[in-house]
Design a protein around this motif. Structure first.
Motif, PDB file in Angstrom:
ATOM      1  N   ASN A   1      -5.511 -15.385   3.444  1.00  0.00           N
ATOM      2  CA  ASN A   1      -5.380 -13.925   3.366  1.00  0.00           C
ATOM      3  C   ASN A   1      -5.359 -13.403   1.932  1.00  0.00           C
ATOM      4  N   GLU A   2      -5.550 -14.277   0.972  1.00  0.00           N
ATOM      5  CA  GLU A   2      -5.430 -13.854  -0.428  1.00  0.00           C
ATOM      6  C   GLU A   2      -6.376 -12.712  -0.779  1.00  0.00           C
ATOM      7  N   TRP A   3      -7.548 -12.677  -0.172  1.00  0.00           N
ATOM      8  CA  TRP A   3      -8.529 -11.647  -0.507  1.00  0.00           C
ATOM      9  C   TRP A   3      -8.011 -10.245  -0.225  1.00  0.00           C
ATOM     10  N   LEU A   4      -7.041 -10.127   0.690  1.00  0.00           N
ATOM     11  CA  LEU A   4      -6.479  -8.821   1.012  1.00  0.00           C
ATOM     12  C   LEU A   4      -5.552  -8.294  -0.074  1.00  0.00           C
ATOM     13  N   PHE A   5      -4.953  -9.197  -0.824  1.00  0.00           N
ATOM     14  CA  PHE A   5      -3.907  -8.818  -1.766  1.00  0.00           C
ATOM     15  C   PHE A   5      -4.519  -8.412  -3.105  1.00  0.00           C
ATOM     16  N   SER A   6      -5.132  -7.245  -3.106  1.00  0.00           N
ATOM     17  CA  SER A   6      -5.817  -6.734  -4.290  1.00  0.00           C
ATOM     18  C   SER A   6      -5.291  -5.349  -4.619  1.00  0.00           C
ATOM     19  N   ASP A   7      -5.779  -4.793  -5.720  1.00  0.00           N
ATOM     20  CA  ASP A   7      -5.330  -3.453  -6.094  1.00  0.00           C
ATOM     21  C   ASP A   7      -5.802  -2.396  -5.100  1.00  0.00           C
ATOM     22  N   ASN A   8      -6.813  -2.745  -4.296  1.00  0.00           N
ATOM     23  CA  ASN A   8      -7.231  -1.807  -3.242  1.00  0.00           C
ATOM     24  C   ASN A   8      -6.127  -1.579  -2.222  1.00  0.00           C
ATOM     25  N   TRP A   9      -5.234  -2.548  -2.104  1.00  0.00           N
ATOM     26  CA  TRP A   9      -4.102  -2.446  -1.180  1.00  0.00           C
ATOM     27  C   TRP A   9      -2.785  -2.277  -1.930  1.00  0.00           C
ATOM     28  N   GLY A  10      -2.866  -1.878  -3.183  1.00  0.00           N
ATOM     29  CA  GLY A  10      -1.657  -1.557  -3.929  1.00  0.00           C
ATOM     30  C   GLY A  10      -0.961  -2.737  -4.569  1.00  0.00           C
TER      31      GLY A  10
ATOM     32  N   LEU B   1       0.830  -1.207   0.000  1.00  0.00           N
ATOM     33  CA  LEU B   1       0.000   0.000   0.000  1.00  0.00           C
ATOM     34  C   LEU B   1       0.867   1.260   0.000  1.00  0.00           C
ATOM     35  N   LEU B   2       1.900   1.285   0.829  1.00  0.00           N
ATOM     36  CA  LEU B   2       2.787   2.449   0.881  1.00  0.00           C
ATOM     37  C   LEU B   2       3.525   2.637  -0.438  1.00  0.00           C
ATOM     38  N   ALA B   3       4.003   1.539  -1.007  1.00  0.00           N
ATOM     39  CA  ALA B   3       4.747   1.630  -2.261  1.00  0.00           C
ATOM     40  C   ALA B   3       3.889   2.230  -3.369  1.00  0.00           C
ATOM     41  N   LYS B   4       2.630   1.824  -3.434  1.00  0.00           N
ATOM     42  CA  LYS B   4       1.762   2.274  -4.519  1.00  0.00           C
ATOM     43  C   LYS B   4       1.213   3.679  -4.279  1.00  0.00           C
ATOM     44  N   THR B   5       0.746   3.941  -3.066  1.00  0.00           N
ATOM     45  CA  THR B   5       0.047   5.206  -2.816  1.00  0.00           C
ATOM     46  C   THR B   5       0.981   6.352  -2.463  1.00  0.00           C
ATOM     47  N   GLU B   6       2.064   6.066  -1.752  1.00  0.00           N
ATOM     48  CA  GLU B   6       2.961   7.136  -1.306  1.00  0.00           C
ATOM     49  C   GLU B   6       4.135   7.367  -2.252  1.00  0.00           C
ATOM     50  N   PHE B   7       4.539   6.319  -2.974  1.00  0.00           N
ATOM     51  CA  PHE B   7       5.722   6.440  -3.821  1.00  0.00           C
ATOM     52  C   PHE B   7       5.444   6.184  -5.303  1.00  0.00           C
ATOM     53  N   ALA B   8       4.185   5.883  -5.620  1.00  0.00           N
ATOM     54  CA  ALA B   8       3.764   5.685  -7.017  1.00  0.00           C
ATOM     55  C   ALA B   8       4.646   4.677  -7.755  1.00  0.00           C
ATOM     56  N   VAL B   9       5.007   3.593  -7.065  1.00  0.00           N
ATOM     57  CA  VAL B   9       5.795   2.537  -7.707  1.00  0.00           C
ATOM     58  C   VAL B   9       4.936   1.871  -8.771  1.00  0.00           C
ATOM     59  N   ARG B  10       5.525   1.687  -9.938  1.00  0.00           N
ATOM     60  CA  ARG B  10       4.748   1.208 -11.095  1.00  0.00           C
ATOM     61  C   ARG B  10       4.237  -0.217 -10.912  1.00  0.00           C
ATOM     62  N   ARG B  11       5.045  -1.082 -10.313  1.00  0.00           N
ATOM     63  CA  ARG B  11       4.678  -2.500 -10.208  1.00  0.00           C
ATOM     64  C   ARG B  11       4.964  -2.989  -8.797  1.00  0.00           C
ATOM     65  N   VAL B  12       3.960  -3.555  -8.155  1.00  0.00           N
ATOM     66  CA  VAL B  12       4.102  -4.077  -6.791  1.00  0.00           C
ATOM     67  C   VAL B  12       3.723  -5.555  -6.785  1.00  0.00           C
ATOM     68  N   VAL B  13       4.653  -6.376  -6.332  1.00  0.00           N
ATOM     69  CA  VAL B  13       4.443  -7.825  -6.244  1.00  0.00           C
ATOM     70  C   VAL B  13       4.498  -8.200  -4.771  1.00  0.00           C
ATOM     71  N   ALA B  14       3.540  -8.994  -4.315  1.00  0.00           N
ATOM     72  CA  ALA B  14       3.473  -9.341  -2.895  1.00  0.00           C
ATOM     73  C   ALA B  14       3.381 -10.844  -2.690  1.00  0.00           C
ATOM     74  N   ARG B  15       4.109 -11.309  -1.700  1.00  0.00           N
ATOM     75  CA  ARG B  15       4.082 -12.722  -1.310  1.00  0.00           C
ATOM     76  C   ARG B  15       2.923 -12.968  -0.359  1.00  0.00           C
ATOM     77  N   VAL B  16       2.132 -14.000  -0.646  1.00  0.00           N
ATOM     78  CA  VAL B  16       1.041 -14.422   0.232  1.00  0.00           C
ATOM     79  C   VAL B  16       1.488 -15.681   0.963  1.00  0.00           C
ATOM     80  N   ASN B  17       1.603 -15.595   2.278  1.00  0.00           N
ATOM     81  CA  ASN B  17       2.060 -16.741   3.061  1.00  0.00           C
ATOM     82  C   ASN B  17       0.915 -17.672   3.444  1.00  0.00           C
ATOM     83  N   ASP B  18      -0.230 -17.093   3.769  1.00  0.00           N
ATOM     84  CA  ASP B  18      -1.402 -17.867   4.187  1.00  0.00           C
ATOM     85  C   ASP B  18      -2.501 -17.675   3.153  1.00  0.00           C
ATOM     86  N   PRO B  19      -2.890 -18.735   2.429  1.00  0.00           N
ATOM     87  CA  PRO B  19      -3.919 -18.591   1.392  1.00  0.00           C
ATOM     88  C   PRO B  19      -5.221 -17.973   1.895  1.00  0.00           C
TER      89      PRO B  19
END
Length: 218
Positions: free
Chosen positions: A103-112, A83-101
Motif C-alpha cells: 500500500n506504500e503507493w497510496l502514502f503520498s502528498d496527494n493523500w496528505g 488526508l483530513l489532517a492536511k486538507t481540512e485542518f492544515a496540519v503542517r506535518r503529517v506522518v503515517a504508518r504503512v502496515n502493508d508495503p
C-alpha cells in the motif's frame, strides 16, 4: 510541539511515551473504548473518537496540532486521517504508518502524507545498513519533495580517508547532513576530515543516488 496520534495501540502508545519524554504535548485519539488506558500514558490527553470523522477531529481541536501521526493498524484509516489532517485542518506535518508495503503507493502528498514509515521496509533497510559497507542504503523517504535519507559506510581502506568534506564532489539535489563516527554525531564542516568506517548520511533525490556512490568511489 502539540502532536496528535491516531491509534492508541501498542505502537501509538510507544510513540506517545517517547514524545512526552521530549517534552511535547501529546493527544491520543482512539476509537475503541477498550483501548482507552490513560494510566498507560499518563502525560497524554486521551480522546475517545473516530479519527476518520471530521466532526470528531474538530471537537478534538486538531487544528491546534503541529504534527499528526496516523499510527493505526489499518492502512485505509491512516490514509483518511492523513488526508483530513492536511486538507481540512492544515496540519503542517503529517506522518503515517504503512502496515502493508503493497500500500506504500497510496502514502503520498496527494493523500496528505509528508512522511510515510513502512515498518517492514525500515527493518530491511536497518539490516542492510548494519551489514553493508561501501553500499548506499536508503533508510527513509520524505514524500514532500521526493527526497530520501540514504547512508553509506566508508570502507576502512577508503581513499577518502584524511580528505576534507569539501573535497567531495556531490551532485546537485544532495547534501551530506551527518557523519556518524563511533559514538559521535558530527555535523560536517568543510574542513572536517573523513575517516574509514565513517557512516555518512545524505538527503538526496532518487535520481542522484548513483552519483553520490560514484563521488565516494564506489
Amino acid at each position: 510541539m502539540r502532536i496528535a496520534i491516531a491509534g492508541a495501540g501498542a505502537v501509538g502508545r510507544s510513540i506517545a511515551l517517547e514524545l512526552l519524554e521530549s517534552k511535547h504535548q501529546v493527544m491520543l485519539i482512539e476509537r475503541e473504548l477498550a483501548n482507552i488506558e490513560p494510566e498507560s500514558v499518563e502525560g497524554a490527553e486521551w480522546v475517545h473518537a473516530d479519527a476518520c470523522e471530521l466532526a470528531s477531529l474538530e471537537e478534538a481541536g486538531l487544528e491546534s496540532c503541529d504534527v499528526v501521526i496516523a499510527a493505526t493498524g489499518d492502512d485505509k484509516v491512516n490514509v483518511v486521517v492523513s488526508l483530513l489532517a492536511k486538507t481540512e485542518f492544515a496540519v503542517r506535518r503529517v506522518v503515517a504508518r504503512v502496515n502493508d508495503p503493497r500500500n506504500e503507493w497510496l502514502f503520498s502528498d496527494n493523500w496528505g502524507v509528508d512522511v510515510a514509515v513502512s515498518t517492514p521496509r525500515l527493518l530491511a533497510a536497518l539490516v542492510e545498513e548494519a551489514v553493508a559497507v561501501g553500499d548506499l542504503v536508503r533508510l527513509l523517504t520524505f514524500r514532500q519533495g521526493q527526497a530520501n535519507l540514504v547512508e553509506v559506510t566508508l570502507t576502512p581502506d577508503t581513499p577518502l580517508a584524511g580528505q576534507p568534506v569539501r573535497s567531495l564532489k556531490l551532485p546537485p539535489d544532495s547534501a551530506l547532513v551527518v557523519i556518524l563516527r563511533g559514538g559521535r554525531v558530527i555535523v560536517p564542516q568543510a574542513d572536517d576530515a573523513l575517516e574509514g568506517g565513517d557512516e555518512l548520511l545524505f538527503v538526496a533525490t532518487s535520481a542522484v543516488e548513483e552519483d553520490i556512490r560514484a563521488a565516494l568511489g564506489y
